[in-house]
Motif scaffolding. Structure first.
Motif, PDB file in Angstrom:
ATOM      1  N   HIS A  63       0.839  -1.195   0.000  1.00 54.54           N
ATOM      2  CA  HIS A  63       0.000   0.000   0.000  1.00 54.54           C
ATOM      3  C   HIS A  63       0.880   1.254   0.000  1.00 54.54           C
ATOM      4  CE1 HIS A  63      -3.431   2.570   0.971  1.00 54.54           C
ATOM      5  NE2 HIS A  63      -2.732   3.098   1.947  1.00 54.54           N
ATOM      6  N   ASN A  64       2.108   1.114   0.441  1.00 54.65           N
ATOM      7  CA  ASN A  64       3.057   2.239   0.530  1.00 54.65           C
ATOM      8  C   ASN A  64       2.545   3.330   1.452  1.00 54.65           C
ATOM      9  OD1 ASN A  64       4.676   0.959  -1.277  1.00 54.65           O
ATOM     10  ND2 ASN A  64       3.960   2.104  -3.038  1.00 54.65           N
ATOM     11  N   TRP A  65       2.468   3.024   2.716  1.00 53.50           N
ATOM     12  CA  TRP A  65       1.941   3.994   3.671  1.00 53.50           C
ATOM     13  C   TRP A  65       2.787   5.252   3.678  1.00 53.50           C
ATOM     14  CZ3 TRP A  65      -2.478   2.334   6.033  1.00 53.50           C
ATOM     15  CH2 TRP A  65      -2.771   0.981   5.869  1.00 53.50           C
ATOM     16  N   ASP A  66       2.174   6.363   3.308  1.00 53.05           N
ATOM     17  CA  ASP A  66       2.920   7.619   3.218  1.00 53.05           C
ATOM     18  C   ASP A  66       3.203   8.240   4.573  1.00 53.05           C
ATOM     19  OD1 ASP A  66       3.626   7.930   0.678  1.00 53.05           O
ATOM     20  OD2 ASP A  66       1.935   9.189   0.090  1.00 53.05           O
ATOM     21  N   ASN A  67       2.245   8.056   5.525  1.00 50.98           N
ATOM     22  CA  ASN A  67       2.431   8.785   6.781  1.00 50.98           C
ATOM     23  C   ASN A  67       3.497   8.155   7.676  1.00 50.98           C
ATOM     24  OD1 ASN A  67       0.066   7.850   5.783  1.00 50.98           O
ATOM     25  ND2 ASN A  67      -1.214   8.553   7.468  1.00 50.98           N
ATOM     26  N   PHE A  68       3.963   6.955   7.326  1.00 51.90           N
ATOM     27  CA  PHE A  68       5.033   6.383   8.134  1.00 51.90           C
ATOM     28  C   PHE A  68       6.341   7.046   7.775  1.00 51.90           C
ATOM     29  CE2 PHE A  68       2.772   2.036   8.530  1.00 51.90           C
ATOM     30  CZ  PHE A  68       1.828   2.638   9.365  1.00 51.90           C
ATOM     31  N   SER A  69       7.160   7.295   8.807  1.00 54.37           N
ATOM     32  CA  SER A  69       8.467   7.886   8.520  1.00 54.37           C
ATOM     33  C   SER A  69       9.374   6.805   7.934  1.00 54.37           C
ATOM     34  CB  SER A  69       9.081   8.428   9.809  1.00 54.37           C
ATOM     35  OG  SER A  69       9.377   7.331  10.650  1.00 54.37           O
ATOM     36  N   LYS A  70      10.503   7.231   7.448  1.00 53.98           N
ATOM     37  CA  LYS A  70      11.452   6.293   6.849  1.00 53.98           C
ATOM     38  C   LYS A  70      11.876   5.247   7.879  1.00 53.98           C
ATOM     39  CE  LYS A  70      14.821   7.752   3.641  1.00 53.98           C
ATOM     40  NZ  LYS A  70      16.090   8.488   3.490  1.00 53.98           N
ATOM     41  N   ILE A  71      12.052   5.697   9.132  1.00 54.70           N
ATOM     42  CA  ILE A  71      12.510   4.765  10.172  1.00 54.70           C
ATOM     43  C   ILE A  71      11.431   3.711  10.468  1.00 54.70           C
ATOM     44  CG2 ILE A  71      13.210   4.574  12.593  1.00 54.70           C
ATOM     45  CD1 ILE A  71      14.395   7.418  12.258  1.00 54.70           C
ATOM     46  N   THR A  72      10.172   4.165  10.585  1.00 56.00           N
ATOM     47  CA  THR A  72       9.087   3.214  10.810  1.00 56.00           C
ATOM     48  C   THR A  72       9.057   2.173   9.695  1.00 56.00           C
ATOM     49  OG1 THR A  72       7.890   5.204  11.425  1.00 56.00           O
ATOM     50  CG2 THR A  72       6.687   3.111  11.558  1.00 56.00           C
ATOM     51  N   LYS A  73       9.185   2.660   8.456  1.00 52.26           N
ATOM     52  CA  LYS A  73       9.146   1.744   7.318  1.00 52.26           C
ATOM     53  C   LYS A  73      10.302   0.751   7.379  1.00 52.26           C
ATOM     54  CE  LYS A  73       6.769   4.350   3.703  1.00 52.26           C
ATOM     55  NZ  LYS A  73       6.976   5.012   2.402  1.00 52.26           N
ATOM     56  N   THR A  74      11.485   1.261   7.764  1.00 48.25           N
ATOM     57  CA  THR A  74      12.641   0.376   7.843  1.00 48.25           C
ATOM     58  C   THR A  74      12.426  -0.700   8.904  1.00 48.25           C
ATOM     59  OG1 THR A  74      13.942   2.328   7.341  1.00 48.25           O
ATOM     60  CG2 THR A  74      15.141   0.341   7.941  1.00 48.25           C
ATOM     61  N   VAL A  75      11.887  -0.291  10.053  1.00 49.71           N
ATOM     62  CA  VAL A  75      11.598  -1.271  11.102  1.00 49.71           C
ATOM     63  C   VAL A  75      10.606  -2.305  10.583  1.00 49.71           C
ATOM     64  CG1 VAL A  75      10.516  -1.591  13.357  1.00 49.71           C
ATOM     65  CG2 VAL A  75      12.103   0.303  13.005  1.00 49.71           C
ATOM     66  N   LEU A  76       9.584  -1.818   9.879  1.00 49.34           N
ATOM     67  CA  LEU A  76       8.578  -2.726   9.323  1.00 49.34           C
ATOM     68  C   LEU A  76       9.192  -3.701   8.319  1.00 49.34           C
ATOM     69  CD1 LEU A  76       5.382  -0.585   8.748  1.00 49.34           C
ATOM     70  CD2 LEU A  76       5.687  -2.558  10.250  1.00 49.34           C
ATOM     71  N   ALA A  77      10.228  -3.240   7.623  1.00 54.34           N
ATOM     72  CA  ALA A  77      10.863  -4.114   6.635  1.00 54.34           C
ATOM     73  C   ALA A  77      11.559  -5.281   7.323  1.00 54.34           C
ATOM     74  CB  ALA A  77      11.859  -3.316   5.802  1.00 54.34           C
TER      75      ALA A  77
END
Lengths: 425, 193
Positions: A63-77
């Motif tokens: 979905h490419n969540w836009d409101n997540f920061s880069k760090i949140t996305k990295t953790v999610l990865a």
């Protein structure tokens, strides 16, 4: 134990076919086997569960969540990846059951995919689908052996086929040869051979007996890049090899339904031979000196392995209706050489080969009272007649009569065979 | 004795698994490291562009960039499809302009991008190519509106006062497409409103 069997046993006892003791014994026997059965079911559901969860995670992240920061996305990865690795590690250390290993392995597989894809999203890394799939496959291939996982084996085989399709049949760009497919198959092969040796009658092995040849015929086209007639001949060689592999001694005990090599090889041979029997394919003469080294090597490899398998099958000592199917691809090479001297002779030779294939299949079907073989043979001949209709100038009356004749043939042979069965019984 | 061997093989399998697990963690980490390194050390250049929105089955929606830099006039006609080329760039007030295209690496200080040849246009004597940073991932609901926004802007705008550009960081042959702007405002913010 399944309830149908219990009911059946009760009626058998009631009608005094078997004694109560025998019924008890049978029940006890099946009960002793059943825990194994339920485990298997649990494993299958576990695998399906982790498959769905894994795919779900990938889709949610896509979905490419836009409101997540880069760090949140990295953790999610990394989160699903770490969770998957910990569960797999735990199952390995604690020697957990197959169910654990299989399900956690499948989950880890998808976690790897989701983590690479999420990083690509964060940084807008271009990379096409095939390079992404290849990294994914290579990072997970060792798990097949470490976890002894059958589900992962299937996943990797399917993904490797998709990868090769994407590389080899790129309709917009230039076609590349998916060499890495060979590496992946080479890694998978030992496990497959092991399964053939130890668990040849298992349903899982028969599934692979279908998936392997299917994957081969899909990917094979990506390796050859020549004119159509030559590609067709290469495919005939491939189908001939698959058919011969299906006849190997190991497959003796397996039923026809479970022998994908034999069925795919046989049907593939008939279809490709029918295509080659049409006049229009032989218009362009192939200049053999124009062929690339790759194609020539493939031809040599296919012929050598076919001959090798033929010898293993005791081709010269055995007698059987399969002999013509077995040698059809080799005959085709002979016909290919003949076509340089006279195309008409070559064409009639192919037609005769197909006709002979049909006739001996019918004969075998009648002799062994096998409806499948009988109708398969009839179908071969019907298909031959239909294809000949397109490139010969027969009058409609003759065509009509031929069709009626074939139709009558279908009825009468099946009827006669049914009668023969009754007589024997 | 047998038990001893079993213990040992269990240990080996676990160690091998740890190795695989480390590799699996290293792959995304290496990707992140490369990208961050490029963002930190690389040179930022603006590329004029026009986006369209396609799909990827695993990675979701993205907008595809059609860059203004996509061809090079040359008399040299010998180019193969998918051949790797070096596209050298000039910095004109922060915007990237094309300096030259070469089949090999040149000994000049300009920033460059490795790209693939699409085809050679014999009629116009132009070599066509695509810059590699052509994907900008967006939230699935935003990719299509973003494309529409750019198209509407460009249609109304005959004087070309509206500009859409991609901010790309270049460091040797590494690159990161960091963001896409319309008139200086991030496309994500524009569509979000």
């Amino acid at each position: 134990m399944n309830s149908k069997l219990i009911r059946e046993l009760q009626t058998l006892v009631k009608n005094e076919v078997i004694s109560l003791e025998v019924a008890d014994k049978i029940e006890a026997y099946y009960n002793s086997k059943s825990p194994n059965q339920s485990n298997k079911l649990l494993t299958i559901f576990g695998v399906i569960g982790s498959l769905l969860v894994g795919l779900g995670i990938i889709l949610v992240l896509a979905h490419n969540w836009d409101n997540f920061s880069k760090i949140t996305k990295t953790v999610l990865a990394f989160l699903p990846l770490l969770v998957g690795q910990i569960i797999v590690g735990y199952s390995l250390l604690k020697k957990k059951s197959k169910t654990w290993l299989e399900s956690s392995g499948v989950f880890l597989f998808f976690a790897v995919g989701s983590s690479i894809s999420l990083v690509s999203q964060i940084y807008n890394i271009p990379g096409n689908l095939s390079s992404f799939l290849l990294t994914w496959i290579l990072l997970c291939v060792p798990l097949i052996y470490l976890l002894k996982s059958k589900a992962l084996f299937l996943l990797i085989l399917v993904f490797a086929t998709v990868y090769s399709f994407d590389v080899g049949y790129n309709f917009s760009g230039i076609r590349k040869v998916p060499w890495m497919y060979l590496l992946i198959i080479a890694i998978l092969l030992p496990k497959y051979l092991m399964l053939l040796k130890d668990e040849v009658v298992q349903n899982y092995t028969s599934l692979l007996n279908w998936l392997f040849p299917l994957s081969f015929i899909i990917v094979f086209g990506a390796f050859i890049n020549s004119n159509f007639l030559f590609e067709l001949i290469l495919y005939i060689l491939l189908f001939g090899l698959l058919y011969n592999i299906g006849l190997l001694k190991k497959n003796d005990k397996t039923r026809l339904v479970k022998n994908g090599f034999l069925v795919i090889g046989s049907i593939g041979l008939v279809i490709t031979l029918l295509l080659a029997s049409s006049k229009s394919f032989w218009y362009k003469n192939i200049d053999v000196s124009n062929l690339e080294i790759k194609e020539i090597l493939i031809v040599i490899l296919l012929i050598l392995s076919t001959v090798f398998v033929l010898l293993k099958n005791n081709f010269f000592k055995n007698k059987g209706y399969q002999k013509l199917f077995q040698s059809a691809s080799i005959i085709m090479i002979f016909i290919f050489i003949v076509h340089y001297f006279d195309v008409t002779v070559a064409l009639s030779l192919i037609n005769f080969t197909i006709l002979a294939l049909g006739i001996i299949t019918i004969k075998k079907g009648v002799d062994t009272i096998n409806f499948t073989l009988l109708n398969y043979g009839l179908l071969i001949i019907t298909a031959l007649i239909i294809t000949r209709f397109f490139d010969t100038n027969m009058s409609f009356v003759v065509r009509g009569l031929l069709f009626i004749l074939v139709g009558v043939g279908f009825f009468s042979t099946n009827y006669l065979l049914a009668k023969k069965i009754k007589k024997n019984a | 004795m047998l038990k001893f061997y079993r213990m040992k093989s269990k240990k080996i399998i676990f160690i091998l698994f740890l190795l695989v697990a480390i590799l699996q963690l290293l792959a995304p980490t290496k990707m992140i490291y490369d990208q961050e390194n490029t963002l930190k050390k690389g040179k930022a250049l603006k590329f004029l562009t026009e986006p369209i929105d396609p799909n990827d089955p695993f990675r979701g929606k993205y907008i595809r960039m059609n860059y203004d830099i996509n061809s090079f006039k040359t008399k040299d006609t010998i180019w193969e499809r998918k051949q790797e080329i070096y596209v050298y760039l000039n910095d004109s007030l922060g915007f990237a302009t094309l300096k030259t295209v070469s089949k090999t690496k040149l000994e000049i200080d300009n920033n460059y991008v490795k790209a693939e040849v699409s085809w050679y246009d014999n009629y116009n004597n132009k070599l066509r190519f695509n810059l590699p940073f052509d994907r900008f991932y967006m939230e699935e609901s935003k990719a299509k509106p973003a494309e529409d926004l750019v198209r509407i802007n460009n249609r109304r705008d005959s004087l070309k006062t509206n500009i859409t550009f991609a901010m790309v960081y270049l460091n040797d042959d590494k690159f990161v497409l960091e963001n896409v702007f319309i008139n200086g405002v991030s496309i994500k913010d524009l569509v979000g409103k």
